[in-house]
Motif scaffolding. Sequence first.
Motif, PDB file in Angstrom:
ATOM      1  N   ASP A  12      30.083 -48.327  21.537  1.00 20.58           N
ATOM      2  CA  ASP A  12      31.159 -48.466  20.556  1.00 20.58           C
ATOM      3  C   ASP A  12      31.285 -49.881  19.996  1.00 20.58           C
ATOM      4  O   ASP A  12      32.176 -50.146  19.191  1.00 20.58           O
ATOM      5  CB  ASP A  12      32.504 -48.073  21.193  1.00 20.58           C
ATOM      6  N   ILE A  13      30.417 -50.783  20.438  1.00 23.58           N
ATOM      7  CA  ILE A  13      30.516 -52.162  19.955  1.00 23.58           C
ATOM      8  C   ILE A  13      29.230 -52.589  19.254  1.00 23.58           C
ATOM      9  O   ILE A  13      28.152 -52.053  19.529  1.00 23.58           O
ATOM     10  CB  ILE A  13      30.860 -53.143  21.100  1.00 23.58           C
ATOM     11  N   SER A  14      29.365 -53.538  18.359  1.00 20.33           N
ATOM     12  CA  SER A  14      28.251 -53.967  17.521  1.00 20.33           C
ATOM     13  C   SER A  14      27.457 -55.094  18.175  1.00 20.33           C
ATOM     14  O   SER A  14      27.928 -55.763  19.090  1.00 20.33           O
ATOM     15  CB  SER A  14      28.769 -54.458  16.161  1.00 20.33           C
ATOM     16  N   ASP A  15      26.247 -55.290  17.675  1.00 22.53           N
ATOM     17  CA  ASP A  15      25.469 -56.453  18.089  1.00 22.53           C
ATOM     18  C   ASP A  15      26.234 -57.724  17.759  1.00 22.53           C
ATOM     19  O   ASP A  15      27.045 -57.750  16.816  1.00 22.53           O
ATOM     20  CB  ASP A  15      24.125 -56.480  17.342  1.00 22.53           C
ATOM     21  N   GLU A  32      22.152 -60.730  20.470  1.00 20.84           N
ATOM     22  CA  GLU A  32      21.003 -61.047  19.619  1.00 20.84           C
ATOM     23  C   GLU A  32      20.157 -62.178  20.196  1.00 20.84           C
ATOM     24  O   GLU A  32      18.938 -62.200  20.015  1.00 20.84           O
ATOM     25  CB  GLU A  32      21.485 -61.411  18.212  1.00 20.84           C
ATOM     26  N   ASN A  33      20.791 -63.103  20.890  1.00 26.37           N
ATOM     27  CA  ASN A  33      20.061 -64.262  21.412  1.00 26.37           C
ATOM     28  C   ASN A  33      19.670 -64.137  22.883  1.00 26.37           C
ATOM     29  O   ASN A  33      18.573 -64.544  23.271  1.00 26.37           O
ATOM     30  CB  ASN A  33      20.891 -65.534  21.216  1.00 26.37           C
ATOM     31  N   ILE A  54      29.542 -59.040  26.721  1.00 23.71           N
ATOM     32  CA  ILE A  54      29.974 -60.435  26.849  1.00 23.71           C
ATOM     33  C   ILE A  54      30.315 -61.018  25.478  1.00 23.71           C
ATOM     34  O   ILE A  54      31.355 -61.659  25.289  1.00 23.71           O
ATOM     35  CB  ILE A  54      28.874 -61.275  27.543  1.00 23.71           C
ATOM     36  N   GLY A  55      29.426 -60.787  24.494  1.00 24.63           N
ATOM     37  CA  GLY A  55      29.673 -61.299  23.149  1.00 24.63           C
ATOM     38  C   GLY A  55      30.907 -60.680  22.508  1.00 24.63           C
ATOM     39  O   GLY A  55      31.692 -61.365  21.842  1.00 24.63           O
ATOM     40  N   CYS A  78      32.538 -73.015  23.907  1.00 19.00           N
ATOM     41  CA  CYS A  78      32.799 -73.670  22.612  1.00 19.00           C
ATOM     42  C   CYS A  78      32.805 -72.682  21.460  1.00 19.00           C
ATOM     43  O   CYS A  78      33.546 -72.841  20.492  1.00 19.00           O
ATOM     44  CB  CYS A  78      31.750 -74.759  22.376  1.00 19.00           C
ATOM     45  N   TRP A  79      31.947 -71.694  21.536  1.00 18.78           N
ATOM     46  CA  TRP A  79      31.840 -70.610  20.540  1.00 18.78           C
ATOM     47  C   TRP A  79      31.635 -71.124  19.114  1.00 18.78           C
ATOM     48  O   TRP A  79      32.258 -70.700  18.157  1.00 18.78           O
ATOM     49  CB  TRP A  79      33.060 -69.691  20.615  1.00 18.78           C
ATOM     50  N   ARG A  80      30.687 -72.086  19.014  1.00 18.97           N
ATOM     51  CA  ARG A  80      30.300 -72.604  17.703  1.00 18.97           C
ATOM     52  C   ARG A  80      29.107 -71.828  17.139  1.00 18.97           C
ATOM     53  O   ARG A  80      28.743 -72.015  15.984  1.00 18.97           O
ATOM     54  CB  ARG A  80      29.926 -74.078  17.818  1.00 18.97           C
TER      55      ARG A  80
END
Length: 334
Positions: free
Chosen positions: A95-98, A103-104, A118-119, A228-230
């Motif tokens: 139910d969740i997107s990439d 991706e990394n 996690i993302g 940091c989520w930059r």
Amino acid sequence: MFDIWNRRYTGSKYKLSSWIEELIAENCKGSSFCDIFAGTGIISYTMLDKMKKIYINDFLYSNEVIYKAFFDQTSYDESLLLKYCQQFQDLSVNDISDNYISENFGGKFFSYSDAKKIGHIREVIESDRSKLSDKEFSILLASLLYSADKSANTVGHYDAYIKGHKISDTFTFDLITPYKTKKSQIFISREDANDFAKKLKCDIVYIDPPYNSRQYSRFYHILENITCWRKPELHGVALKPEPENMSDYCRNKAKVVFKGLINSLDCKFIVVSYNNTYESKSSSSKNKMTLEDIETALSARGEVKRFETSHNFFNAGKTDFNDHKELIFIVKVK
């Protein structure tokens, strides 16, 4: 529920914390304590309710968030956090997107499904930040870091991931357990230790510097990245961002900056933790300071007492020597 020691961290003093606590109690007097390279924060934890003031410092972004989550004494809405926890535990990967993490790092540092979760959770925490207090934000983010670390496909750091096998889906979001104290004032900072030392006035300063060329900001780059989520561009097999927060204690000038730190401290007792990996066969594991370098710097401030105990050291597979010891130096400042 996670306690502060429930993470994998190079140089963690968890197994030595009782010994270190006893040495400090027997050889030092004072009501204020500083953990200036706090790392996991375990030594600060042992001082809760024993000191009136506790200063906790480290220059990693992830560690700062973790300290705020565990030690900051601001009130928070526990029922709200439990709702988020249930929401994150009920996630269906279909139910969740990439996202940036999947991706990394999917299929590398985490399974693809775990990386998606996690993302996604990190995006929710970020998007709901305005609805959360700083304490609640820190608890959710620290909980994600601990949950992710538990499921990571690594040997305990993020310099590389384990190759050649199918990565199982093991991620489960769980909350950390914040600590309460009625006796200790907690001060949390994220600064270079040498800069912080110049404005610190404290009875007891505990120093556990990096020992070798392994930069902690690079070892824990994924946890730093999530914090940091930059969403920076990543490089190399280990998928690291551009270097940041690089420590001089991991370079050849280590003994110079260590001497500068010791000389600038305004305190009654200096406690230094170190080990004898400077005899290691691995170049990255070799200490940047010898025990003589440390004793020379410390003896300029007062009489040095030295204590030692046997201890299993971090080993990535290239280091092989016996009789490994952890050492504690205690100085009563003149």
